[in-house]
Motif scaffolding. Structure first.
Motif, PDB file in Angstrom:
ATOM      1  N   THR A 150      35.258  55.419  35.737  1.00 19.47           N
ATOM      2  CA  THR A 150      35.140  56.444  36.838  1.00 19.47           C
ATOM      3  C   THR A 150      33.949  57.112  37.000  1.00 19.47           C
ATOM      4  N   ILE A 151      32.968  56.889  35.746  1.00 24.43           N
ATOM      5  CA  ILE A 151      31.628  57.560  35.904  1.00 24.43           C
ATOM      6  C   ILE A 151      30.615  56.736  36.643  1.00 24.43           C
TER       7      ILE A 151
ATOM      8  N   ALA B 239      37.531  57.611  44.031  1.00 26.16           N
ATOM      9  CA  ALA B 239      38.920  57.410  44.442  1.00 26.16           C
ATOM     10  C   ALA B 239      39.031  57.550  45.799  1.00 26.16           C
TER      11      ALA B 239
ATOM     12  N   ILE C  21      34.467  58.571  30.224  1.00 31.55           N
ATOM     13  CA  ILE C  21      33.543  59.125  29.645  1.00 31.55           C
ATOM     14  C   ILE C  21      32.091  58.769  29.899  1.00 31.55           C
TER      15      ILE C  21
ATOM     16  N   ARG D 249      38.105  71.086  26.304  1.00 31.80           N
ATOM     17  CA  ARG D 249      39.321  71.375  25.483  1.00 31.80           C
ATOM     18  C   ARG D 249      40.424  72.061  26.562  1.00 31.80           C
TER      19      ARG D 249
ATOM     20  N   THR E  54      42.893  58.609  41.063  1.00 33.91           N
ATOM     21  CA  THR E  54      41.721  58.071  40.467  1.00 33.91           C
ATOM     22  C   THR E  54      42.421  57.061  39.253  1.00 33.91           C
TER      23      THR E  54
ATOM     24  N   TYR F 219      38.357  60.946  18.843  1.00 37.70           N
ATOM     25  CA  TYR F 219      36.954  60.342  19.269  1.00 37.70           C
ATOM     26  C   TYR F 219      35.955  61.040  18.326  1.00 37.70           C
TER      27      TYR F 219
ATOM     28  N   SER G  24      40.656  64.417  21.339  1.00 35.63           N
ATOM     29  CA  SER G  24      40.464  65.021  20.014  1.00 35.63           C
ATOM     30  C   SER G  24      41.823  65.120  19.298  1.00 35.63           C
TER      31      SER G  24
ATOM     32  N   THR H 172      41.433  57.497  23.695  1.00 30.63           N
ATOM     33  CA  THR H 172      40.784  58.507  22.721  1.00 30.63           C
ATOM     34  C   THR H 172      40.954  59.699  23.321  1.00 30.63           C
TER      35      THR H 172
ATOM     36  N   LYS I 187      29.503  68.984  38.851  1.00 32.93           N
ATOM     37  CA  LYS I 187      28.336  68.180  38.916  1.00 32.93           C
ATOM     38  C   LYS I 187      27.742  68.529  40.403  1.00 32.93           C
TER      39      LYS I 187
ATOM     40  N   GLY J  49      42.566  64.815  29.326  1.00 31.11           N
ATOM     41  CA  GLY J  49      42.228  65.292  30.523  1.00 31.11           C
ATOM     42  C   GLY J  49      42.907  65.108  31.858  1.00 31.11           C
ATOM     43  N   GLY J  50      42.259  65.722  32.867  1.00 30.95           N
ATOM     44  CA  GLY J  50      42.802  65.462  34.333  1.00 30.95           C
ATOM     45  C   GLY J  50      43.299  64.103  34.626  1.00 30.95           C
ATOM     46  N   VAL J  51      42.453  63.134  34.449  1.00 31.29           N
ATOM     47  CA  VAL J  51      42.832  61.809  35.018  1.00 31.29           C
ATOM     48  C   VAL J  51      43.588  60.983  33.746  1.00 31.29           C
TER      49      VAL J  51
ATOM     50  N   PHE K 129      33.684  52.935  41.193  1.00 25.77           N
ATOM     51  CA  PHE K 129      34.468  53.147  42.339  1.00 25.77           C
ATOM     52  C   PHE K 129      34.963  54.720  42.402  1.00 25.77           C
TER      53      PHE K 129
HETATM   54  N1  LIG Z   1      35.043  58.001  40.286  1.00 25.91           N
HETATM   55  C1  LIG Z   1      36.043  59.010  40.662  1.00 25.91           C
HETATM   56  O1  LIG Z   1      36.365  58.764  41.856  1.00 25.91           O
HETATM   57  C2  LIG Z   1      36.405  60.022  39.939  1.00 25.91           C
HETATM   58  C3  LIG Z   1      37.487  60.878  40.124  1.00 25.91           C
HETATM   59  C4  LIG Z   1      37.822  61.758  39.219  1.00 25.91           C
HETATM   60  C5  LIG Z   1      37.094  62.074  38.092  1.00 25.91           C
HETATM   61  N2  LIG Z   1      36.080  61.277  37.769  1.00 25.91           N
HETATM   62  C6  LIG Z   1      35.161  61.454  36.664  1.00 25.91           C
HETATM   63  O2  LIG Z   1      35.889  61.040  35.386  1.00 25.91           O
HETATM   64  C7  LIG Z   1      35.616  61.815  34.465  1.00 25.91           C
HETATM   65  C8  LIG Z   1      36.824  62.524  33.819  1.00 25.91           C
HETATM   66  O3  LIG Z   1      37.569  63.475  34.826  1.00 25.91           O
HETATM   67  P1  LIG Z   1      38.669  64.337  34.215  1.00 25.91           P
HETATM   68  O4  LIG Z   1      38.995  65.043  35.488  1.00 25.91           O
HETATM   69  O5  LIG Z   1      39.895  63.597  33.547  1.00 25.91           O
HETATM   70  O6  LIG Z   1      37.862  65.177  33.376  1.00 25.91           O
HETATM   71  P2  LIG Z   1      38.541  66.408  32.158  1.00 25.91           P
HETATM   72  O7  LIG Z   1      39.791  66.912  32.799  1.00 25.91           O
HETATM   73  O8  LIG Z   1      37.216  67.181  32.035  1.00 25.91           O
HETATM   74  O9  LIG Z   1      38.802  65.416  30.882  1.00 25.91           O
HETATM   75  C9  LIG Z   1      37.779  64.845  29.963  1.00 25.91           C
HETATM   76  C10 LIG Z   1      38.553  64.609  28.705  1.00 25.91           C
HETATM   77  O10 LIG Z   1      37.890  63.534  28.013  1.00 25.91           O
HETATM   78  C11 LIG Z   1      37.775  64.068  26.690  1.00 25.91           C
HETATM   79  N3  LIG Z   1      36.464  63.572  26.008  1.00 25.91           N
HETATM   80  C12 LIG Z   1      35.246  64.112  26.111  1.00 25.91           C
HETATM   81  N4  LIG Z   1      34.501  63.524  25.447  1.00 25.91           N
HETATM   82  C13 LIG Z   1      35.033  62.371  24.936  1.00 25.91           C
HETATM   83  C14 LIG Z   1      34.829  61.160  24.395  1.00 25.91           C
HETATM   84  N5  LIG Z   1      33.614  60.944  23.802  1.00 25.91           N
HETATM   85  N6  LIG Z   1      35.641  60.309  23.966  1.00 25.91           N
HETATM   86  C15 LIG Z   1      37.049  60.694  24.310  1.00 25.91           C
HETATM   87  N7  LIG Z   1      37.327  61.667  25.022  1.00 25.91           N
HETATM   88  C16 LIG Z   1      36.518  62.548  25.352  1.00 25.91           C
HETATM   89  C17 LIG Z   1      37.837  65.681  26.764  1.00 25.91           C
HETATM   90  O11 LIG Z   1      38.443  66.093  25.591  1.00 25.91           O
HETATM   91  P3  LIG Z   1      37.880  67.403  24.909  1.00 25.91           P
HETATM   92  O12 LIG Z   1      37.876  68.507  25.605  1.00 25.91           O
HETATM   93  O13 LIG Z   1      38.703  67.688  23.679  1.00 25.91           O
HETATM   94  O14 LIG Z   1      36.381  67.035  24.373  1.00 25.91           O
HETATM   95  C18 LIG Z   1      38.793  65.821  27.922  1.00 25.91           C
HETATM   96  O15 LIG Z   1      40.072  65.644  27.421  1.00 25.91           O
HETATM   97  C19 LIG Z   1      34.811  62.720  34.717  1.00 25.91           C
HETATM   98  O16 LIG Z   1      33.388  62.631  34.562  1.00 25.91           O
HETATM   99  C20 LIG Z   1      35.037  62.660  36.376  1.00 25.91           C
HETATM  100  O17 LIG Z   1      33.742  63.372  37.120  1.00 25.91           O
HETATM  101  C21 LIG Z   1      35.750  60.189  38.660  1.00 25.91           C
END
Ligand SMILES: NC(=O)c1ccc[n+]([C@@H]2O[C@H](COP(=O)([O-])OP(=O)(O)OC[C@H]3O[C@@H](n4cnc5c(N)ncnc54)[C@H](OP(=O)(O)O)[C@@H]3O)[C@@H](O)[C@H]2O)c1
Length: 317
Positions: A242-243, A264, A221, A307, A138, A202, A184, A182, A52, A162-164, A262
């Motif tokens: 987290t969004i 992290a 999400i 993915r 997070t 999802y 895939s 939720t 981003k 995913g990561g979080v 918030f």
């Molecule tokens: N506020 C904070 O401090 C903070 C900190 C960390 C992260 N974040 C934000 O939190 C979000 C998640 O981070 P992350 O690191 O976990 O991202 P990530 O590793 O890219 O994981 C996102 C996961 O969401 C799944 N997904 C996509 N669309 C979906 C839907 N409609 N319903 C359910 N699952 C869905 C993806 O699966 P597929 O690949 O199978 O589609 C993937 O497994 C990001 O936007 C990130 O910027 C915020």
């Protein structure tokens, strides 16, 4: 190949745009000041915020601030200790932590505030330890500080593979909660192995058909997923995102509390607790792929495609 101590390769952007704007620049190795330590970075994760930021999509990091040095979490070895640092750290210690997304953690060397780091888990390698700080903090702060999740409660984690999410599932389970998530359909076995009680596809299922009166929703999400979540939370339950972006009107109508948006926050005490859980074998940290630092653009491409199970991590050559 290890970089000489005179210079440090660092991932930087001078313009916003596609992965091609990412460059590796040689910068001088910084010196630690009061309360700081110099680390030789072993590994640093790639987070969605990096993508981003690169695209200029974070108002907090405007074009006026360019160039930016990327990377907000890391694992490294203590190379030099500044004045006024407490005696917790010795040269050679392996530490981990998080700072801001523009702290330049995706570099060979990094100076950090000693208060923001702590000893890394011993039971896992540097790549897996580097996957933790941003994602784990997070998940932890989202579930417990903002979501106030308690044993015996239920939580719906949107984006559990995913990561979080893959860490949130495990932390919630460890805390004695029932976990719905939720993801895939391909990730059902993965999230169940992490402890999810209910996995929801999802793309082809509606989570409203599986979740009812949950105590907490942790939404990773946003958008339509967030809009549809109010009705599955019990009255008095909590919605955490987290969004960012919350909807006080919808929350009030559903009699649901919303945690404020918030970011992290560094918290070495929480990182200590997380390291202890990892070292006790209670948390599985999943790194799907590693890239050498100079392949940073490929790492961005990969994360952008989706993915990914767990995390993508840069490992310094
Ligand atoms: N506020 C904070 O401090 C903070 C900190 C960390 C992260 N974040 C934000 O939190 C979000 C998640 O981070 P992350 O690191 O976990 O991202 P990530 O590793 O890219 O994981 C996102 C996961 O969401 C799944 N997904 C996509 N669309 C979906 C839907 N409609 N319903 C359910 N699952 C869905 C993806 O699966 P597929 O690949 O199978 O589609 C993937 O497994 C990001 O936007 C990130 O910027 C915020």
């Amino acid at each position: 190949m290890t970089q000489s101590r005179e210079s440090s390769r660092s991932v930087r952007i001078r313009n916003f745009g596609a992965p091609a704007v990412l460059s590796i620049e040689n910068v001088a190795v910084p010196s630690p000041g009061d309360g700081e330590i110099l680390l030789r970075v072993l590994a640093a994760s790639v987070n969605p915020v990096d993508l981003k930021l690169r695209m200029g999509a974070i108002p907090f990091f405007p074009s006026e601030g360019l160039p930016y040095s990327l990377g907000g979490d890391f694992v490294g070895v203590v190379e030099e200790i500044g004045t006024g640092v407490d005696s917790r750290f010795s040269l050679g210690d392996r530490v981990y932590g998080l700072t801001t997304p523009v702290s330049g953690a995706q570099s060979d060397y990094l100076v950090v505030d000693a208060a923001q780091v702590t000893h890394a888990p011993k039971a896992i390698d540097a790549a897996r330890a580097a996957a933790l700080p941003v994602a784990a903090i997070t998940a932890w702060q989202g579930l417990f500080d903002h979501g106030d999740l308690q044993a015996g409660q239920s939580v719906l984690v949107h984006g559990g593979a995913g990561g979080v999410g893959h860490l949130a599932i495990q932390f919630a389970k460890q805390a004695g909660a029932t976990v719905l998530t939720t993801c895939s359909a391909d990730d059902f076995d993965f999230v169940r192995a992490l402890g999810a009680d209910v996995a929801i596809d999802y793309k082809n299922q509606r989570f409203e058909d599986f979740a009812e009166d949950v105590d907490v929703v942790l939404c990773l999400i946003g958008g339509d997923t967030q809009d549809r979540s109010w009705d599955v939370i019990r009255q008095g339950g909590i919605f955490v995102s987290t969004i960012g972006g919350s909807d006080p009107g919808r929350a009030a109508a559903a009699k649901v509390r919303t945690a404020p948006p918030f970011m992290a926050q560094p918290n070495s005490g929480q990182l200590d607790q997380i390291a202890a859980l990892v070292d006790a074998g209670k948390i599985n940290v999943v790194v799907s792929e590693t890239y050498p630092l100079h392949k940073i653009a490929e790492a961005h491409d990969r994360l952008e495609k989706g993915r990914v199970r767990g995390k993508i991590v840069l490992v310094m050559e």
